[in-house]
Design a protein around this motif. Structure first.
Motif, PDB file in Angstrom:
ATOM      1  N   ASN A   1      29.958  39.886  81.139  1.00 33.32           N
ATOM      2  CA  ASN A   1      30.109  41.378  81.621  1.00 33.32           C
ATOM      3  C   ASN A   1      31.636  41.898  81.449  1.00 33.32           C
ATOM      4  OD1 ASN A   1      27.826  42.202  83.642  1.00 33.32           O
ATOM      5  ND2 ASN A   1      28.041  39.860  83.815  1.00 33.32           N
ATOM      6  N   LEU A   2      32.371  41.187  80.572  1.00 36.20           N
ATOM      7  CA  LEU A   2      33.549  41.589  80.180  1.00 36.20           C
ATOM      8  C   LEU A   2      33.452  42.959  79.223  1.00 36.20           C
ATOM      9  CD1 LEU A   2      35.770  38.784  78.928  1.00 36.20           C
ATOM     10  CD2 LEU A   2      36.116  40.002  80.533  1.00 36.20           C
ATOM     11  N   PRO A   3      32.629  43.380  78.798  1.00 35.01           N
ATOM     12  CA  PRO A   3      32.270  44.704  77.987  1.00 35.01           C
ATOM     13  C   PRO A   3      32.603  45.889  79.004  1.00 35.01           C
ATOM     14  CG  PRO A   3      30.786  42.851  76.723  1.00 35.01           C
ATOM     15  CD  PRO A   3      31.205  42.298  78.003  1.00 35.01           C
ATOM     16  N   PHE A   4      32.248  45.618  80.303  1.00 34.90           N
ATOM     17  CA  PHE A   4      32.282  46.626  81.328  1.00 34.90           C
ATOM     18  C   PHE A   4      33.836  46.919  81.743  1.00 34.90           C
ATOM     19  CE2 PHE A   4      27.941  45.336  81.753  1.00 34.90           C
ATOM     20  CZ  PHE A   4      27.296  46.785  81.919  1.00 34.90           C
ATOM     21  N   LEU A   5      34.587  45.979  81.416  1.00 38.51           N
ATOM     22  CA  LEU A   5      36.047  45.910  82.034  1.00 38.51           C
ATOM     23  C   LEU A   5      36.830  46.760  81.129  1.00 38.51           C
ATOM     24  CD1 LEU A   5      37.583  44.568  84.047  1.00 38.51           C
ATOM     25  CD2 LEU A   5      38.468  43.057  82.144  1.00 38.51           C
ATOM     26  N   LYS A   6      37.707  47.673  81.912  1.00 44.51           N
ATOM     27  CA  LYS A   6      38.539  48.610  81.245  1.00 44.51           C
ATOM     28  C   LYS A   6      39.971  47.796  80.868  1.00 44.51           C
ATOM     29  CE  LYS A   6      39.381  51.563  84.964  1.00 44.51           C
ATOM     30  NZ  LYS A   6      40.035  52.582  85.852  1.00 44.51           N
ATOM     31  N   PRO A   7      40.627  48.191  79.827  1.00 43.89           N
ATOM     32  CA  PRO A   7      41.555  47.475  79.350  1.00 43.89           C
ATOM     33  C   PRO A   7      42.661  47.114  80.529  1.00 43.89           C
ATOM     34  CG  PRO A   7      41.358  49.383  77.894  1.00 43.89           C
ATOM     35  CD  PRO A   7      40.421  49.623  79.181  1.00 43.89           C
ATOM     36  N   GLU A   8      42.896  47.727  81.441  1.00 43.64           N
ATOM     37  CA  GLU A   8      43.906  47.522  82.706  1.00 43.64           C
ATOM     38  C   GLU A   8      43.155  46.834  83.660  1.00 43.64           C
ATOM     39  OE1 GLU A   8      42.905  51.849  83.048  1.00 43.64           O
ATOM     40  OE2 GLU A   8      43.131  50.509  81.175  1.00 43.64           O
TER      41      GLU A   8
ATOM     42  N   LYS B   1      42.175  36.607  77.367  1.00 44.28           N
ATOM     43  CA  LYS B   1      42.537  37.564  76.198  1.00 44.28           C
ATOM     44  C   LYS B   1      41.981  39.050  76.476  1.00 44.28           C
ATOM     45  CE  LYS B   1      42.089  33.792  73.068  1.00 44.28           C
ATOM     46  NZ  LYS B   1      41.387  33.379  72.003  1.00 44.28           N
ATOM     47  N   ALA B   2      40.959  39.257  77.363  1.00 48.77           N
ATOM     48  CA  ALA B   2      40.484  40.492  77.432  1.00 48.77           C
ATOM     49  C   ALA B   2      40.755  41.261  78.432  1.00 48.77           C
ATOM     50  CB  ALA B   2      39.135  40.362  77.361  1.00 48.77           C
ATOM     51  N   ALA B   3      41.221  40.549  79.807  1.00 51.17           N
ATOM     52  CA  ALA B   3      41.477  41.288  80.988  1.00 51.17           C
ATOM     53  C   ALA B   3      43.295  41.309  81.272  1.00 51.17           C
ATOM     54  CB  ALA B   3      40.950  40.460  81.986  1.00 51.17           C
ATOM     55  N   SER B   4      43.681  42.399  81.863  1.00 49.52           N
ATOM     56  CA  SER B   4      45.141  42.366  82.059  1.00 49.52           C
ATOM     57  C   SER B   4      45.652  41.379  83.147  1.00 49.52           C
ATOM     58  CB  SER B   4      45.439  44.023  82.280  1.00 49.52           C
ATOM     59  OG  SER B   4      45.138  44.424  83.562  1.00 49.52           O
TER      60      SER B   4
END
Length: 193
Positions: A83-90, A122-125
């Motif tokens: 579900n990481l593709p749903f996450l916004k960069p911050e 790596k993907a989440a702030s």
């Protein structure tokens, strides 16, 4: 401003119940809320995803677009990765550090991948990891892991002004109410650290 929350787990973990408690609490607080559920073979250990969108303004759609979720709460490590593709960069990811092997892993057709938490990092702030399953076992019932994760979500989103204990007591069976209120508190404490 609309806030977007993805809750993702495996059938039987209580993902939908946690999303319903979240929705009830937000509605009672006066937010406009939309919730959607996606569950295929949930009774057989399949993926279960609930999306919750809320705002003080009108929310028109229950569906969260990719790259717009403020927080992804994963009840299992691979569900966070899926579900990481749903996450916004911050955005923030809350991960229960439990591994539930899929049917393909159980049959030996695939292996559970290594380095899942590193990929999430790596993907989440911001990443909050906790072993909600063990925490729930320590409280007396492994099924309370979903409410621990709900508490972590509530604290992470700054929603702790709502009377969540009351919401929990209204939602779960009376004999499990005290346990689940403790689970909620444990989750909020875990996010506050």
């Amino acid at each position: 401003m609309t806030k977007n929350i993805v809750l993702a787990g495996v059938g039987g973990q209580g993902t939908i119940l946690a999303a319903k408690m979240l929705t009830i609490g937000l509605l009672e607080e006066g937010y406009d809320v939309k919730m959607s559920e996606i569950h295929g073979m949930s009774q057989r250990g399949g993926d279960v995803v609930s999306q919750v969108r809320y705002s003080t303004d009108k929310v028109y759609s229950p569906v969260i677009e990719k790259g717009t979720a403020d927080i992804v709460v994963a009840f299992e490590e691979m569900e966070a990765l899926r579900n990481l593709p749903f996450l916004k960069p911050e955005g923030t990811v809350v991960v229960n550090t439990v591994r539930i092997p899929s049917m393909t892993v159980l049959t030996g057709a695939e292996e559970y991948p290594d380095g899942v938490l590193e990929e999430i990092g790596k993907a989440a702030s911001k990443v909050i990891t906790l072993d909600a399953t063990t925490m729930a076992e320590e409280l007396g019932n492994v099924k309370a892991a979903n409410v621990i994760l709900l508490g972590t979500l509530i604290q992470s989103m700054g929603l702790n002004d709502i009377d969540w204990a009351s919401i929990v007591r209204k939602t779960v069976k009376a004999r499990f109410a005290d346990l689940n209120v403790k689970a909620l508190e444990r989750g909020m404490e875990a996010a506050a650290k």
